[in-house]
Design an enzyme around this catalytic site. Structure first.
Site, PDB file in Angstrom:
ATOM      1  N   ASP A 126      -7.946  -3.135   3.522  1.00  0.00           N
ATOM      2  CA  ASP A 126      -8.462  -4.565   3.058  1.00  0.00           C
ATOM      3  C   ASP A 126      -9.242  -5.125   4.067  1.00  0.00           C
ATOM      4  O   ASP A 126      -9.207  -6.264   4.240  1.00  0.00           O
ATOM      5  CB  ASP A 126      -7.389  -5.612   2.862  1.00  0.00           C
ATOM      6  CG  ASP A 126      -6.173  -4.818   1.751  1.00  0.00           C
ATOM      7  OD1 ASP A 126      -6.523  -4.316   0.981  1.00  0.00           O
ATOM      8  OD2 ASP A 126      -4.871  -5.098   2.138  1.00  0.00           O
TER       9      ASP A 126
ATOM     10  N   LYS B 168     -14.101  -3.056   2.985  1.00  0.00           N
ATOM     11  CA  LYS B 168     -15.145  -1.667   2.953  1.00  0.00           C
ATOM     12  C   LYS B 168     -15.890  -1.617   1.529  1.00  0.00           C
ATOM     13  O   LYS B 168     -17.030  -1.453   1.779  1.00  0.00           O
ATOM     14  CB  LYS B 168     -14.159  -0.710   3.001  1.00  0.00           C
ATOM     15  CG  LYS B 168     -13.351  -0.520   4.214  1.00  0.00           C
ATOM     16  CD  LYS B 168     -12.427   0.860   4.055  1.00  0.00           C
ATOM     17  CE  LYS B 168     -11.279   0.585   2.787  1.00  0.00           C
ATOM     18  NZ  LYS B 168     -10.216  -0.499   3.463  1.00  0.00           N
TER      19      LYS B 168
ATOM     20  N   GLY C 194      -8.051  -1.167  -3.478  1.00  0.00           N
ATOM     21  CA  GLY C 194      -8.341  -2.098  -4.192  1.00  0.00           C
ATOM     22  C   GLY C 194      -9.784  -2.705  -3.599  1.00  0.00           C
ATOM     23  O   GLY C 194      -9.661  -3.366  -2.448  1.00  0.00           O
ATOM     24  N   HIS C 195     -10.923  -2.496  -4.235  1.00  0.00           N
ATOM     25  CA  HIS C 195     -12.296  -2.827  -3.487  1.00  0.00           C
ATOM     26  C   HIS C 195     -13.029  -3.849  -4.378  1.00  0.00           C
ATOM     27  O   HIS C 195     -13.180  -3.682  -5.375  1.00  0.00           O
ATOM     28  CB  HIS C 195     -13.001  -1.547  -3.324  1.00  0.00           C
ATOM     29  CG  HIS C 195     -12.477  -0.504  -2.333  1.00  0.00           C
ATOM     30  ND1 HIS C 195     -12.943   0.799  -2.399  1.00  0.00           N
ATOM     31  CD2 HIS C 195     -11.478  -0.453  -1.467  1.00  0.00           C
ATOM     32  CE1 HIS C 195     -12.178   1.352  -1.471  1.00  0.00           C
ATOM     33  NE2 HIS C 195     -11.515   0.499  -0.943  1.00  0.00           N
TER      34      HIS C 195
ATOM     35  N   GLN D  12      -8.259   2.547   1.767  1.00  0.00           N
ATOM     36  CA  GLN D  12      -6.857   2.123   2.921  1.00  0.00           C
ATOM     37  C   GLN D  12      -7.432   1.943   4.253  1.00  0.00           C
ATOM     38  O   GLN D  12      -8.849   1.796   4.169  1.00  0.00           O
ATOM     39  CB  GLN D  12      -5.842   2.939   2.708  1.00  0.00           C
ATOM     40  CG  GLN D  12      -5.087   2.859   1.449  1.00  0.00           C
ATOM     41  CD  GLN D  12      -5.298   3.696   0.540  1.00  0.00           C
ATOM     42  OE1 GLN D  12      -5.672   4.694   0.522  1.00  0.00           O
ATOM     43  NE2 GLN D  12      -5.497   3.052  -0.855  1.00  0.00           N
TER      44      GLN D  12
HETATM   45  P1  IMP Z   1       1.333   3.523  -1.294  1.00  0.00           P
HETATM   46  O1  IMP Z   1      -0.114   3.824  -0.860  1.00  0.00           O
HETATM   47  O2  IMP Z   1       1.040   2.686  -2.500  1.00  0.00           O
HETATM   48  O3  IMP Z   1       2.307   4.343  -1.353  1.00  0.00           O
HETATM   49  O4  IMP Z   1       1.792   2.165  -0.279  1.00  0.00           O
HETATM   50  C1  IMP Z   1       2.119   2.504   0.997  1.00  0.00           C
HETATM   51  C2  IMP Z   1       1.749   1.488   2.070  1.00  0.00           C
HETATM   52  O5  IMP Z   1       0.237   1.429   2.008  1.00  0.00           O
HETATM   53  C3  IMP Z   1       2.085   0.015   1.693  1.00  0.00           C
HETATM   54  O6  IMP Z   1       2.653  -0.584   2.808  1.00  0.00           O
HETATM   55  C4  IMP Z   1       0.965  -0.483   0.866  1.00  0.00           C
HETATM   56  O7  IMP Z   1       1.148  -1.722   1.012  1.00  0.00           O
HETATM   57  C5  IMP Z   1      -0.313   0.237   1.652  1.00  0.00           C
HETATM   58  N1  IMP Z   1      -1.508   0.093   0.877  1.00  0.00           N
HETATM   59  C6  IMP Z   1      -1.661   1.405   0.207  1.00  0.00           C
HETATM   60  N2  IMP Z   1      -3.053   1.120  -0.179  1.00  0.00           N
HETATM   61  C7  IMP Z   1      -3.194  -0.022   0.210  1.00  0.00           C
HETATM   62  C8  IMP Z   1      -4.672  -0.764   0.400  1.00  0.00           C
HETATM   63  O8  IMP Z   1      -5.757  -0.380  -0.407  1.00  0.00           O
HETATM   64  N3  IMP Z   1      -4.787  -1.803   1.103  1.00  0.00           N
HETATM   65  C9  IMP Z   1      -3.756  -2.233   1.899  1.00  0.00           C
HETATM   66  N4  IMP Z   1      -2.733  -1.577   2.036  1.00  0.00           N
HETATM   67  C10 IMP Z   1      -2.401  -0.517   1.411  1.00  0.00           C
END
Ligand code: IMP
Length: 424
Positions: free
Chosen positions: A12, A15, A39-40, A224
């Site tokens: 977040d 990017k 989420g972009h 991420q």
């Molecule tokens: P998962 O990727 O859904 O398995 O989540 C694993 C961890 O990564 C969690 O703490 C999510 O909140 C975090 N996470 C996954 N994708 C994002 C992102 O795009 N932005 C921020 N945190 C993320």
């Protein structure tokens, strides 16, 4: 000139906006890891685009977009995004290429993610429940994996899905006493995915190597952040792919040395979604101030993000492992109005000070932030377009971030729009 944009914190960082800006001078934008957990947000004029799977360059009509083999593709989300852009007269036809080797996130992955998180109670990871972990688990396990290429052979896919769903339903029933899912219904959905997504399927590795040979300019878009990297992040509170720049070559079959510049993106403070240690966290009025001004709520899940001071310790680590050349510092405007700002310059762990970032979650949870306090600034800076017009304390803050990280800050975000960016 080929560039790679990488988040240096827990995701977040902003990017999407940087990729959108750089896409103007790129022929191709490539997503190579993660999935619809990302989420972009891209703001063009008065329109806000929220993208989860499509590369952020897709809102520029002339840009070619690639979803490479390392991405966990949720076909349902992807179709929705293609259709949403279509409604705004932005077509992806002829300029979107999806790897046949990319793995598909199926309904049972999302169900598994949800059931597992629920069953873990207070020990849950706080995932986005987008089926990312289960999909990548099946990729590594191989026997039950479904890839984009499987959509090309529906007869085989039907048999394969029946076997997978039989297995998954046994697990759902035995472990979670959950309602089974229907293989027939899933297959019907896959027929639609096959029809609508097949035109975009290709060998993206071959495509990218040809583009490189033809001298095209490529922008690799990380998803991420580096601290969520499966192998190099704060395990187990990470995502299931290599979200640091180390994931780029594996995720698209292009060597890292093809990239001329690795651009690290950070926020002027730190945020984190989900569980896991966060030494500079401000679970107080300061954190709420940052959350309110920065609109720090998840693009994918809507969850309030945990907020804290800028932490130079993990950012320096992410720069080192990621061979980062320069920095885009986002959300500087969010900090306006704070009398003093803290910057975390080291940790104290078990009575010892260190600047080394421990990725071991148990060790990190024992870390106390050691701060340097600098003066803040009152003025709103959202209309500033020249670095020299920033309040002196804001300029000093940026320079201190440069000194602490050892990298030049070449772009500064002072608002969500493309135009609200200072170039240095
Ligand atoms: P998962 O990727 O859904 O398995 O989540 C694993 C961890 O990564 C969690 O703490 C999510 O909140 C975090 N996470 C996954 N994708 C994002 C992102 O795009 N932005 C921020 N945190 C993320």
């Amino acid at each position: 000139m080929n560039s790679c944009v990488i988040g240096l914190q827990w995701g977040d960082e902003g990017k999407g906006k940087i990729v959108d800006i750089l896409a103007e001078n790129s022929d191709i934008v490539v997503r190579y890891s993660g999935g619809a957990n990302a989420g972009h947000t891209v703001v063009v004029g008065d329109t806000k685009f929220k993208l989860h799977l499509l590369p952020s360059g897709s809102v520029r009509p002339g840009t070619t977009c690639v979803i490479a083999n390392g991405v966990a593709v949720d076909p349902q989300v992807l179709l929705e995004e293609i259709e949403t852009l279509g409604q705004q007269d932005i077509t992806l036809n002829g300029r979107l290429f999806i790897s046949g080797n990319a793995h598909l996130v199926m309904d049972y992955h999302k169900k598994e993610d949800q059931l597992r998180e629920e069953s873990l109670g207070k020990n849950k990871l706080g995932t986005t429940v987008r089926g990312i972990g289960p999909c990548y688990s099946d990729k590594v396990g191989r026997s039950y994996a479904v890839r984009m290429d499987d959509l090309a052979d529906l007869e085989n896919l039907k048999v394969k899905l029946q076997a997978i769903v039989d297995y998954k339903n046994k697990v759902f029933s035995a472990l979670y006493d959950a309602v089974p899912i229907s293989a027939d219904e899933l297959f019907d959905k896959c027929k639609v995915y096959s029809e609508k997504l097949s035109p975009f399927r290709t060998n993206t590795t071959q495509f990218l190597h040809k583009a490189i040979a033809d001298g095209k300019s490529i922008l690799f878009e990380g998803a991420q952040g580096s601290l969520l990297d499966l192998d190099h992040g704060t395990f187990p509170f990470v995502t299931s792919s290599n979200s640091s720049s180390l994931g780029m070559p594996a995720g698209c079959g292009v060597p890292a040395k093809t990239v001329d510049k690795f651009i690290g993106v950070i926020k002027a403070y730190t945020t984190r979604v989900g569980a896991g240690p966060f030494p500079a966290e401000q679970d107080n009025d300061i954190g709420q101030y940052i959350r309110d001004r920065g609109q720090e709520y998840g693009t994918t899940t809507g969850r309030p993000r945990r907020c804290g001071w800028f932490d130079a310790v993990p950012v320096s680590y992410a720069i080192t492992i990621g061979a980062i050349d320069c920095i885009a510092l986002m959300h500087l405007d969010t900090l306006s109005g704070l009398k003093e700002l803290n910057i975390c310059k080291a940790y104290e762990i078990d009575g010892e000070q260190t600047r080394f970032f421990p990725t071991n979650a148990a060790q990190l949870s024992r870390a106390t932030a050691v701060y340097e306090t600098v003066p803040g600034w009152e003025e709103e800076i959202t209309e500033v377009s020249d670095f020299n017009d920033l309040p002196e304390n804001a300029q000093n803050y940026v320079c201190r971030v440069e000194e602490m990280t050892g990298k030049p800050v070449t772009m500064i975000g002072v608002g969500p729009k493309r135009s609200q960016t200072i170039f240095r």
